[in-house]
Design a protein around this motif. Sequence first.
Motif, mmCIF file in Angstrom:
data_model
loop_
_atom_site.group_PDB
_atom_site.id
_atom_site.type_symbol
_atom_site.label_atom_id
_atom_site.label_comp_id
_atom_site.label_asym_id
_atom_site.label_seq_id
_atom_site.Cartn_x
_atom_site.Cartn_y
_atom_site.Cartn_z
ATOM 1 N N SER A 193 43.020 43.255 34.776
ATOM 2 C CA SER A 193 43.563 42.672 36.011
ATOM 3 C C SER A 193 42.571 41.710 36.650
ATOM 4 O O SER A 193 42.951 40.645 37.136
ATOM 5 N N MET A 194 41.288 42.097 36.669
ATOM 6 C CA MET A 194 40.261 41.233 37.271
ATOM 7 C C MET A 194 40.253 39.884 36.560
ATOM 8 O O MET A 194 40.121 38.836 37.181
ATOM 9 N N HIS A 195 40.417 39.930 35.251
ATOM 10 C CA HIS A 195 40.437 38.711 34.425
ATOM 11 C C HIS A 195 41.522 37.751 34.921
ATOM 12 O O HIS A 195 41.309 36.543 35.054
ATOM 13 N N GLN A 196 42.705 38.305 35.230
ATOM 14 C CA GLN A 196 43.823 37.480 35.715
ATOM 15 C C GLN A 196 43.607 37.038 37.169
ATOM 16 O O GLN A 196 43.927 35.906 37.537
ATOM 17 N N LEU A 197 43.061 37.948 37.988
ATOM 18 C CA LEU A 197 42.853 37.625 39.410
ATOM 19 C C LEU A 197 41.846 36.492 39.589
ATOM 20 O O LEU A 197 41.997 35.644 40.459
ATOM 21 N N VAL A 198 40.811 36.476 38.751
ATOM 22 C CA VAL A 198 39.790 35.411 38.845
ATOM 23 C C VAL A 198 40.453 34.059 38.642
ATOM 24 O O VAL A 198 40.176 33.091 39.360
ATOM 25 N N ASP A 199 41.376 33.990 37.664
ATOM 26 C CA ASP A 199 41.948 32.691 37.291
ATOM 27 C C ASP A 199 43.173 32.303 38.120
ATOM 28 O O ASP A 199 43.424 31.118 38.318
ATOM 29 N N ASN A 200 43.954 33.291 38.584
ATOM 30 C CA ASN A 200 45.241 32.945 39.208
ATOM 31 C C ASN A 200 45.341 33.195 40.708
ATOM 32 O O ASN A 200 46.252 32.705 41.353
ATOM 33 N N GLY A 201 44.425 33.972 41.285
ATOM 34 C CA GLY A 201 44.515 34.258 42.723
ATOM 35 C C GLY A 201 43.779 33.209 43.542
ATOM 36 O O GLY A 201 42.884 32.533 43.041
ATOM 37 N N ASP A 202 44.170 33.048 44.811
ATOM 38 C CA ASP A 202 43.453 32.158 45.725
ATOM 39 C C ASP A 202 42.584 32.950 46.683
ATOM 40 O O ASP A 202 41.570 32.467 47.171
#
Length: 457
Positions: A193-202
């Motif tokens: 999840s962290m992997h996705q949050l780094v790239d897709n979250g603001d």
Amino acid sequence: MPSREIINLQVGQAGNQVGESFWQDVLAEHGLDLTGIYQGSDPVQLQRIGVYFAEVNNGSQAKYVPRSLQLDLEAGVCERVRSGPMGALFSPETYLHGEAGAGNNWAKGFYTEGAELIDPILEVLRKQAENCDVLQGFQIIHSIGGGTGSGLGCLLLSKMREEFPDRMLATFSILPSPKVSETVVEPYNAMLSMHQLVDNGDLTVCIDNEALYDISVRALKIQSPTFPVLNGLISKVMCGVSTSLRFPGQLNGDLRKLGMNLIPFPRLHFLMPSYAPISDPKSQSFQGTSVPELVQALFDRRNLLVACDPRYGRYLTAATIFRGNISSREAEVAVQDLQRRNSNQFVEWIPDNVSVTLVSVPPVGQKQAAVALANSTSIQALFQRTHETFSAMYKRRAFLHWYTGEGMDLMEFSEAESNSQDLIAEYQQYQEARAGDEDEYSEEEQQEEAYAEEGSQ
């Protein structure tokens, strides 16, 4: 001036339970009852109610319907919300659930079960977005330790990033803790999840189960806290963060302004929330809440909702949000005073890096309160903790067949691990940076510019 709307998505069991607590507090602050009918008397309550609510006129009375989606991969949680006291508040079409559940498996939430549900979710989301005048963004409430909140939550993030590239994506992400663990594969789910949050979250507001338990036992004097107690703490912070969006106030009037003030580099968007005052209800009448005391408490690690110590890092930026009858001069002087006394804990190459927001509406039942969101390099301790528990299992390739069985590639685990290591290294780099180190920056600046260009494309 139209309200700048936010659409809320609560994903998985934890997301829906926290969401329920959040809506109860928001209803109380805006003078609405559990069916969305206005019962209050203060015109300020309705001034910017459109941020989270859509007004529906049926007959003589206006009803306010939350702009919110309740999502899960099994029916139980949605049915519980629907049959509970707030069941009549949400529109029936915003309850969306699968049947099989994710079984605490990120790959099920992201690839198999979640992928089957994503189209109907996006359909309802588009409909909600089309009904907005000036949509400012989305907020997702989810836990990243289980299967639905992490897997389906991340799938939603990546789809929303494609569909609404110019809107803000804020998440309230509940991180797992080894001390409060429900399943053994939590480190895998959290790392992916962290992997996705780094790239897709603001904007990611991190909430740590370990810190919540600690606050409940130490400050609230509850020896074995239940989920409603923990969820109540989270919803207090969520209400505080959204106060300047929901009521007229000075500064940070929308999500983008909040992000502008808090995020110096696109990847470093993980924020540590704190709340004050947190005290045992019995001792509340014996405690003062002067502005300097509130400021002191906000930057005290015991009031942080993340189990890490800011003394071992440096603050890049912070936003303080004061609620109640507080003078702006008093708040600003108290914040400046704290910065001056602890100047070595704040980076000197970002001047005025603590913003002060004032909103005159206090939380229900309190005269004054304050919330802070801090972007501190000490949060790397949290990622380090997840990284260590992840590595211990991944070295032995334990439990991986559950993930590869859903069609996942082992490369994704390695990518997530290296992305997490890069993030920890970036925090460390900016922690050690000093104002005079100009030569060191050329390479990093180029890297940041490259990230920024990638983001804009």
